[in-house]
Design an enzyme around this catalytic site. Structure first.
Site, PDB file in Angstrom:
ATOM      1  N   ARG A  50      26.759   2.022  44.344  1.00 54.97           N
ATOM      2  CA  ARG A  50      26.052   0.924  45.004  1.00 54.97           C
ATOM      3  C   ARG A  50      26.457  -0.420  44.392  1.00 54.97           C
ATOM      4  O   ARG A  50      26.659  -1.409  45.111  1.00 54.97           O
ATOM      5  CB  ARG A  50      24.535   1.103  44.904  1.00 54.97           C
ATOM      6  CG  ARG A  50      23.779   0.136  45.803  1.00 54.97           C
ATOM      7  CD  ARG A  50      22.278   0.215  45.631  1.00 54.97           C
ATOM      8  NE  ARG A  50      21.881  -0.139  44.278  1.00 54.97           N
ATOM      9  CZ  ARG A  50      20.628  -0.173  43.844  1.00 54.97           C
ATOM     10  NH1 ARG A  50      19.635   0.146  44.659  1.00 54.97           N
ATOM     11  NH2 ARG A  50      20.351  -0.501  42.606  1.00 54.97           N
ATOM     12  N   TYR A  76       8.180  -0.929  61.497  1.00 54.25           N
ATOM     13  CA  TYR A  76       8.926  -1.893  60.671  1.00 54.25           C
ATOM     14  C   TYR A  76       9.338  -3.115  61.490  1.00 54.25           C
ATOM     15  O   TYR A  76       9.329  -4.239  60.988  1.00 54.25           O
ATOM     16  CB  TYR A  76      10.168  -1.223  60.068  1.00 54.25           C
ATOM     17  CG  TYR A  76       9.821  -0.250  58.965  1.00 54.25           C
ATOM     18  CD1 TYR A  76       9.628  -0.687  57.654  1.00 54.25           C
ATOM     19  CD2 TYR A  76       9.675   1.113  59.225  1.00 54.25           C
ATOM     20  CE1 TYR A  76       9.289   0.207  56.641  1.00 54.25           C
ATOM     21  CE2 TYR A  76       9.343   2.010  58.220  1.00 54.25           C
ATOM     22  CZ  TYR A  76       9.150   1.552  56.936  1.00 54.25           C
ATOM     23  OH  TYR A  76       8.809   2.426  55.927  1.00 54.25           O
TER      24      TYR A  76
HETATM   25  O1  CP3 Z   1      18.077  11.046  52.545  1.00 54.11           O
HETATM   26  C1  CP3 Z   1      19.179  10.549  52.233  1.00 54.11           C
HETATM   27  O2  CP3 Z   1      19.686  10.664  51.104  1.00 54.11           O
HETATM   28  C2  CP3 Z   1      19.980   9.881  53.334  1.00 54.11           C
HETATM   29  C3  CP3 Z   1      19.877   8.455  53.437  1.00 54.11           C
HETATM   30  C4  CP3 Z   1      18.535   7.856  53.815  1.00 54.11           C
HETATM   31  C5  CP3 Z   1      18.071   6.636  53.273  1.00 54.11           C
HETATM   32  N1  CP3 Z   1      16.941   6.279  53.936  1.00 54.11           N
HETATM   33  C6  CP3 Z   1      18.738   5.882  52.208  1.00 54.11           C
HETATM   34  C7  CP3 Z   1      17.967   4.875  51.463  1.00 54.11           C
HETATM   35  C8  CP3 Z   1      17.591   8.263  54.754  1.00 54.11           C
HETATM   36  C9  CP3 Z   1      17.543   9.547  55.590  1.00 54.11           C
HETATM   37  C10 CP3 Z   1      16.606   7.238  54.841  1.00 54.11           C
HETATM   38  C11 CP3 Z   1      15.483   7.288  55.776  1.00 54.11           C
HETATM   39  C12 CP3 Z   1      14.479   6.225  55.733  1.00 54.11           C
HETATM   40  N2  CP3 Z   1      14.664   4.900  55.451  1.00 54.11           N
HETATM   41  C13 CP3 Z   1      13.127   6.421  56.098  1.00 54.11           C
HETATM   42  C14 CP3 Z   1      12.525   7.712  56.580  1.00 54.11           C
HETATM   43  C15 CP3 Z   1      12.282   8.694  55.497  1.00 54.11           C
HETATM   44  C16 CP3 Z   1      11.182   8.301  54.545  1.00 54.11           C
HETATM   45  O3  CP3 Z   1      11.523   8.072  53.372  1.00 54.11           O
HETATM   46  O4  CP3 Z   1      10.011   8.283  54.955  1.00 54.11           O
HETATM   47  C17 CP3 Z   1      12.477   5.175  55.963  1.00 54.11           C
HETATM   48  C18 CP3 Z   1      11.015   4.903  56.217  1.00 54.11           C
HETATM   49  C19 CP3 Z   1      13.465   4.225  55.566  1.00 54.11           C
HETATM   50  C20 CP3 Z   1      13.286   2.762  55.366  1.00 54.11           C
HETATM   51  C21 CP3 Z   1      13.557   2.366  53.973  1.00 54.11           C
HETATM   52  N3  CP3 Z   1      14.808   2.368  53.393  1.00 54.11           N
HETATM   53  C22 CP3 Z   1      12.624   1.939  53.016  1.00 54.11           C
HETATM   54  C23 CP3 Z   1      11.129   1.808  53.248  1.00 54.11           C
HETATM   55  C24 CP3 Z   1      13.334   1.668  51.858  1.00 54.11           C
HETATM   56  C25 CP3 Z   1      12.769   1.068  50.598  1.00 54.11           C
HETATM   57  C26 CP3 Z   1      12.073   2.071  49.781  1.00 54.11           C
HETATM   58  C27 CP3 Z   1      13.013   2.649  48.760  1.00 54.11           C
HETATM   59  O5  CP3 Z   1      13.027   3.875  48.591  1.00 54.11           O
HETATM   60  O6  CP3 Z   1      13.717   1.830  48.136  1.00 54.11           O
HETATM   61  C28 CP3 Z   1      14.690   1.990  52.085  1.00 54.11           C
HETATM   62  C29 CP3 Z   1      15.801   1.893  51.126  1.00 54.11           C
HETATM   63  C30 CP3 Z   1      16.677   3.104  50.970  1.00 54.11           C
HETATM   64  N4  CP3 Z   1      17.119   3.904  51.970  1.00 54.11           N
HETATM   65  C31 CP3 Z   1      17.255   3.543  49.752  1.00 54.11           C
HETATM   66  C32 CP3 Z   1      18.062   4.641  50.050  1.00 54.11           C
HETATM   67  C33 CP3 Z   1      18.916   5.418  49.095  1.00 54.11           C
HETATM   68  C34 CP3 Z   1      17.083   2.853  48.405  1.00 54.11           C
HETATM   69  C35 CP3 Z   1      17.895   1.618  48.450  1.00 54.11           C
HETATM   70  C36 CP3 Z   1      18.564   1.292  47.140  1.00 54.11           C
HETATM   71  O7  CP3 Z   1      19.565   1.942  46.770  1.00 54.11           O
HETATM   72  O8  CP3 Z   1      18.105   0.339  46.507  1.00 54.11           O
END
Ligand code: CP3
Length: 343
Positions: free
Chosen positions: A37, A151
């Site tokens: 990242r 969202y």
């Molecule tokens: O599962 C996996 O490894 C595949 C990739 C994936 C991500 N997000 C990567 C991610 C998947 C399938 C998602 C789905 C996702 N994203 C959902 C549905 C599943 C769930 O968790 O309920 C939702 C609601 C999101 C929206 C989202 N993306 C949020 C609310 C956040 C912030 C919260 C957090 O965990 O940081 C993200 C960021 C995100 N999506 C990260 C990752 C690896 C973290 C970002 C980082 O690296 O800083």
């Protein structure tokens, strides 16, 4: 070559050891993820860089030997592709420009235009379809319309989805138009992932639990049913996993009502209850509490065994009940898999 374990479970086969993968398996609990990242610059740049997105998808496969890889992307790329501004605030989460009523919905791009923005994601899928080990299945995904709408309306994650409920209850026509646009965009997006090489797709309805009464049918069941019907018409052999998180009693009959091949369960329902009430209709996925990946030890071992045993009478994909958290230990992930796969 024998068919992949994940595909066999999705086809309804009861296996002696269930296939396993983990929500958010590529993520911040892995030092190699954080390094890639940093190389990409930030999270969204990583999502749109096919070589690096494929690399982080493969990292947990190399380290742990999961039975499936999930495409590295995010559910919020679809709102962005529809024209919303999207950015991530470190330590806080996503921020989006908000939808304010019918004018906001009208200003969105047409659903079929999402490919312009999402093309790099399809390229990630093509790379993975080439590079994954032959026994590992490739899962594509999208957010379900209600969760994506929450969202887009609030511009951020919300504890109770109040802004989305307010638009739904106060300006029904605008809310329904937004849901329809997301539904259509999602069909385009998932079809393109399948055409690029995704073997399974999953619909994440993370906030389905806040839809009560008739709203659950109208905004969780019906959109999933519409998306699944459209995908099955184009790609009849591609299995679909639905995850109406925290649906509770709504899990019962969800597969039949939507046409999903598998229902993913969060850890607020017991495996014993779900085996009786949900697995009777087909494959289920879940549902170890993600907290075990932080705390480990004998409670982790006991719960893995209990869940495997509870679902041993039917098709099952082992997973967590929600995503693994950044404070988890990779050693506990290894212990989970070792316990699951022991004799
Ligand atoms: O599962 C996996 O490894 C595949 C990739 C994936 C991500 N997000 C990567 C991610 C998947 C399938 C998602 C789905 C996702 N994203 C959902 C549905 C599943 C769930 O968790 O309920 C939702 C609601 C999101 C929206 C989202 N993306 C949020 C609310 C956040 C912030 C919260 C957090 O965990 O940081 C993200 C960021 C995100 N999506 C990260 C990752 C690896 C973290 C970002 C980082 O690296 O800083």
């Amino acid at each position: 070559m024998a068919e992949k374990l994940l595909m066999r479970a999705l086809a309804g086969e009861t296996l002696p050891v269930p296939p396993a993968w983990m929500m958010r398996q590529a993520g911040r609990y892995l030092p190699e993820y954080k390094a890639t990242r940093a190389e990409a610059g930030d999270f969204l740049s990583l999502c749109y860089n096919p070589d690096l997105a494929a690399e982080v998808t493969l990292q947990p496969i190399r380290r742990f030997g999961f039975d499936a890889a999930i495409l590295f992307a995010d559910i919020l790329l679809v709102p962005q592709a529809l024209g919303a501004d999207l950015w991530f605030v470190t330590g806080e989460g996503p921020r989006l420009s908000t939808i304010e009523g019918m004018d906001g919905v009208r200003a969105l791009k047409p659903a079929e235009d999402v490919h312009e923005t999402l093309a790099p994601v399809y390229e990630t899928v093509r790379i993975l379809a080439r590079e994954l080990p032959s026994d590992v299945a490739l899962i594509g995904f999208a957010g379900a319309p209600w969760t994506v709408a929450t969202y887009m309306i609030a511009g951020r994650g919300t504890p109770d989805q109040a802004p989305a409920h307010a638009l739904k209850d106060g300006e029904r026509a605008a809310f329904d138009a937004l849901m329809a646009r997301i539904t259509e965009a999602t069909v385009h997006y998932l079809s393109a992932q399948i055409e690029a090489g995704a073997e399974v797709v999953k619909l994440f309805d993370s906030w389905a639990g806040s839809l009560k009464g008739d709203d659950f049918d109208r905004y969780a069941v019906q959109p999933a049913r519409a998306i699944i019907a459209a995908l099955k018409a184009r790609h009849p052999d591609v299995p679909i996993i639905a995850f109406p998180r925290e649906a509770g009693d709504g899990y019962v009959g969800f597969a039949r009502a939507t046409g999903a091949d598998c229902v993913a369960l969060d850890n607020s329902v017991s495996a014993e209850w779900a085996a009786r009430e949900v697995q009777k209709d087909g494959c289920v996925q879940g549902n170890l509490a993600p907290g075990h990946m932080v705390t480990g030890g004998q409670p982790l071992i006991d719960d893995v065994r209990r869940i495997r045993e509870a679902f041993s009478g039917g098709p099952h994909i082992f997973n967590l009940g929600h995503g693994i958290t950044p404070d988890a230990s990779p050693d506990n992930v290894a212990l989970m898999l070792e316990t699951l796969r022991e004799g």
